[in-house]
Design an enzyme around this catalytic site. Structure first.
Site, PDB file in Angstrom:
ATOM      1  N   GLU A 143      80.730   4.842  14.990  1.00  0.00           N
ATOM      2  CA  GLU A 143      81.922   4.110  15.388  1.00  0.00           C
ATOM      3  C   GLU A 143      81.793   3.530  16.806  1.00  0.00           C
ATOM      4  O   GLU A 143      82.133   2.391  17.053  1.00  0.00           O
ATOM      5  CB  GLU A 143      83.121   5.083  15.331  1.00  0.00           C
ATOM      6  N   ASP A 144      81.306   4.345  17.711  1.00  0.00           N
ATOM      7  CA  ASP A 144      81.404   3.973  19.131  1.00  0.00           C
ATOM      8  C   ASP A 144      80.094   3.662  19.839  1.00  0.00           C
ATOM      9  O   ASP A 144      80.100   3.344  21.023  1.00  0.00           O
ATOM     10  CB  ASP A 144      82.090   5.115  19.926  1.00  0.00           C
TER      11      ASP A 144
END
Ligand code: MN
Length: 725
Positions: free
Chosen positions: A76-77
């Protein structure tokens, strides 16, 4: 700050054979890709995956779940990809990380449709692997613990979402410590003043409470020792703030009057001792009738087992006591995680199968397949996930769990679709009751059926379970299709006959399909049903399907009004809905509950899925949200006088005799008032709200005029809601 070793120690403690290398590798990888990132708190980002992994270890999950905790934000990051995770950690962990990543993209929003879709996605993710949801819960728990670093508008939104979605899910999964912590953390941000006030008060009385806990546990210990119980554990702890606050609100009592602030718990060796202990407790302190609950014989749907009782204890204080075995206690705290051991694979199928505690999860997944409309689904999930339950019995003594407020019809459908569809009555504890009666805990229900009986659309007004609602709607949808098919066929047969053509020949030769090729109508049946619905004119179909030379030479005059009238009468006399749709009167019609149209208002119809037609006022705000494809033109049926509910709001001088003069204005115009509410505003004026039955706009205008004529009336308006406010 947590270290990797804390997690490794925790895992080894419950699972000595765990593969710690995979955790070490996950840690190093996570540290590498998150390197340089910081959280809102200013701490290194890595603290978050470490904390999440630790929570998962507290839940005693397998190493793949704990590793996923370490990796859950990487895709996700950071620049990490699922492919990379798979090549480094294998398919299992990659699938878990992928699942969590997908869940992370779900933002629960206020818009109902979005919410519905999100729930679906969540369930789909869950249905692949329940561990995804457990990681997500751990992630949310740590984010809630560190919420203070967020800007305040975000705090409120996230806390609300946690209270609405995640805490109930933790509860449903039976993980009570997570549920309790999520609730108290959310409470703190949603109602900061109440939270602060309550924790202050609890703080001030803490010493007293500790002394009380000491006294009570000592007394219980000595009683059980004297009785010869070999091994047991007694403890007492304050209930969590949110549950105390809920109690204060629901009973509208101040903090000082909440008595059972403390829950005492006795843990014994086996089930027999649970009941034995209960007997000893009841012999020293008088039990309060109705407060004893046997969740051992009748566990909660999330698997919770325990005996509960409330007694009048020392100093005449009410105290609540829970009695359970070690194993029950483990389940009570860890829920689904306790059932699910690291030895098994983590798919929902394996956990849920053969485990009655999670039947609800199984059902939820089935329903989401059956339901067509996402909003129908969200309704259902809300009801089924968040309502309390009642436990009722079949005549054979089987226990059924239904949501609170469920009726005999819900019960019937819960037994079997066919029982539900053919039910005509019900006996509760041997006495006949109306089908819409709400069932109560402990009722024994017998359903009376009759062959050939069909579901009634009125049942939708009171059924509470998804299952019943889905089945009834499915039946009504089918019925409506059949009727439309019948009406459409009759109308088209007449029309084709005018040109000397036979409808059935054109159906058989597939000429209708050919004529409509490339349109949204895939089959002849679909075309006919649309005619039956009134969405297409029979003549337009004839023109499109019949060869040009045939269509140009009608052999008969168009059917006279009376013949068409006869046809419509024959198929449509069954009900009179008050509106006309292209000459067809026989449709299930509902009047929208947002704008409450009355005869004479400009209106528009919406064809809904399976629920017939909904009539809105043309100026209703809601219609902009509806699919324009489903809009159809409708007109009021002038032959029918239907009384429709409405509220009229009159602002007037606050003086004696006003109400009777106002109600006169209604009576003179033959309008019935079903409710009148008068509220003085304290400034010499009053707001009078009349709930009444209106037959037409004409009648309404007369009443409004008469009301405006009353001395002291300042304004008269049609209220937005029918329920007086
Ligand atoms: Mn996270």
């Amino acid at each position: 700050m947590l270290r990797l070793n804390d997690i490794l120690d925790k895992v080894t403690a419950y699972y000595p054979e765990a593969n710690l290398d995979v955790l070490r590798k996950a840690y190093i990888y996570s540290a590498k890709v998150h390197g340089g990132q910081v959280r809102k708190s200013g701490e290194p980002y890595l603290t978050h995956p470490l904390a999440v992994a630790f929570i998962l270890a507290e839940l005693e999950l397998d190493e793949a779940s704990v590793a996923t905790g370490l990796l859950h934000d990487t895709v996700e990051d950071t620049l990490a990809t699922t492919e990379e995770i798979e090549s480094l950690f294998g398919k299992d962990i990659a699938a878990l990380v992928d699942g969590v990543t997908k869940l992370a993209q779900i933002h629960f929003q206020n818009r109902e449709e979005k919410l519905a879709e999100n729930f679906r996605k969540m369930l789909i993710a869950m249905s692949q692997d329940i561990r995804v949801l457990l990681v997500k819960l751990a992630d949310r728990l740590h984010n809630m613990r560190t919420l203070e670093h967020m800007p305040s508008d975000k705090q409120k939104r996230i806390a609300r979402e946690t209270m609405d979605i995640y805490a109930p899910l933790a509860n449903r999964l039976g993980i009570s410590w997570v549920k309790v912590e999520l609730e108290d953390l959310s409470f703190r941000y949603i109602k900061p003043l109440d939270y602060g006030d309550l924790s202050d008060k609890l703080g001030k009385t803490q010493k007293e409470r500790e002394k009380f806990i000491e006294d009570v546990t000592a007394e219980i210990r000595s009683v059980l020792k004297r009785a010869g119980l070999p091994e047991f554990d007694v403890s007492g702890r304050p209930k969590h703030l949110w549950s105390v606050f809920k109690k204060m609100v629901s009973k509208s009592i101040p903090f000082e009057e909440v008595h059972d602030l403390i829950a005492f718990r006795i843990i014994v060796d086996n089930v027999g001792q649970c009941y034995e202990t209960l007997g000893h407790i009841h012999s020293i302190w008088r039990p309060i009738p109705g407060r004893f609950k046997d969740y051992v014989a009748m566990p909660k749907p999330n698997g919770y087992k325990s005996l509960h009782t409330t007694v009048i204890g020392p100093k005449a204080e009410r105290i609540e006591i829970q009695i359970r075995t070690d194993e029950m206690h483990h389940v009570a705290e860890s829920g689904i995680a306790a059932h699910w051991s690291y030895k098994e694979a983590g798919s929902v199928a394996t956990i849920v199968k053969g485990n009655d505690s999670f039947a609800w999860l199984r059902q939820l997944m089935n329903w989401q397949r059956e339901l067509v409309d996402p909003n129908e689904f969200i309704d259902s999930v809300k009801v089924d996930l968040f309502a309390d339950e009642v436990y009722v019995f079949t005549p054979g003594g089987d226990v059924l769990e239904l949501p609170r407020g469920a009726t005999a019809v819900d019960f019937a459908f819960a037994i079997h679709t066919q029982v539900g569809e053919t039910c005509i009555g019900a006996k509760v504890n041997g006495r006949l009751i109306p089908l819409k009666t709400e069932l109560r805990n402990g009722d024994t229900i017998e359903i009376l059926t009759r062959k050939g009986q069909k579901p009634n659309k009125d049942w939708l007004e009171f059924v509470k379970t998804t299952r019943a609602r889905t089945k009834i709607r499915a039946y009504l949808r089918m019925l409506e299709r059949e009727r439309s098919l019948q009406i459409g066929t009759e109308l088209l047969e007449k029309e084709f006959k005018r040109y000397g053509a036979s409808l059935s020949k054109f159906v058989k030769s597939k000429a209708i399909e050919k004529a409509y090729e490339g349109t949204k109508h895939g089959s002849a049946e679909d075309v006919i049903i649309h005619v039956g619905y009134g969405k297409m004119a029979a003549q337009a179909v004839a023109q499109k399907v019949l060869p040009d030379d045939v269509f140009r030479k009608p052999q008969e005059k168009p059917p006279t009004k009376s013949r068409l009238g006869q046809l419509i009468d024959r198929v449509a006399r069954r009900s009179s809905s008050g509106v006309i749709i292209d000459g067809i009167e026989d449709m299930l019609v509902h009047y929208a509950r947002c704008c409450y149209p009355v005869k004479g208002d400009a209106i528009i119809g919406f064809v809904t899925r399976g629920r017939g037609l909904t009539i809105h006022r043309r100026d209703c705000q809601k219609i902009h949200q509806l699919d324009p494809e489903r809009r159809i033109t409708v007109n009021w049926d002038n032959k029918v006088d239907l009384s429709r509910p409405m509220s009229i709001r009159v602002v007037s001088d606050d003086r004696e005799g006003m109400l009777s003069e106002l109600s006169n204005a209604f009576t003179k115009n033959k309008m019935n008032i079903s409710q009148a509410i008068c509220k003085s505003r304290g400034d010499g004026t009053a707001v009078n709200t009349f709930k009444c039955g209106v037959i037409s706009l004409d009648q309404l205008q007369k009443v409004v005029k008469a009301l405006e004529g009353v001395k002291g009336v300042r304004s008269v308006e049609r209220a937005k809601n029918v329920e007086p406010q």
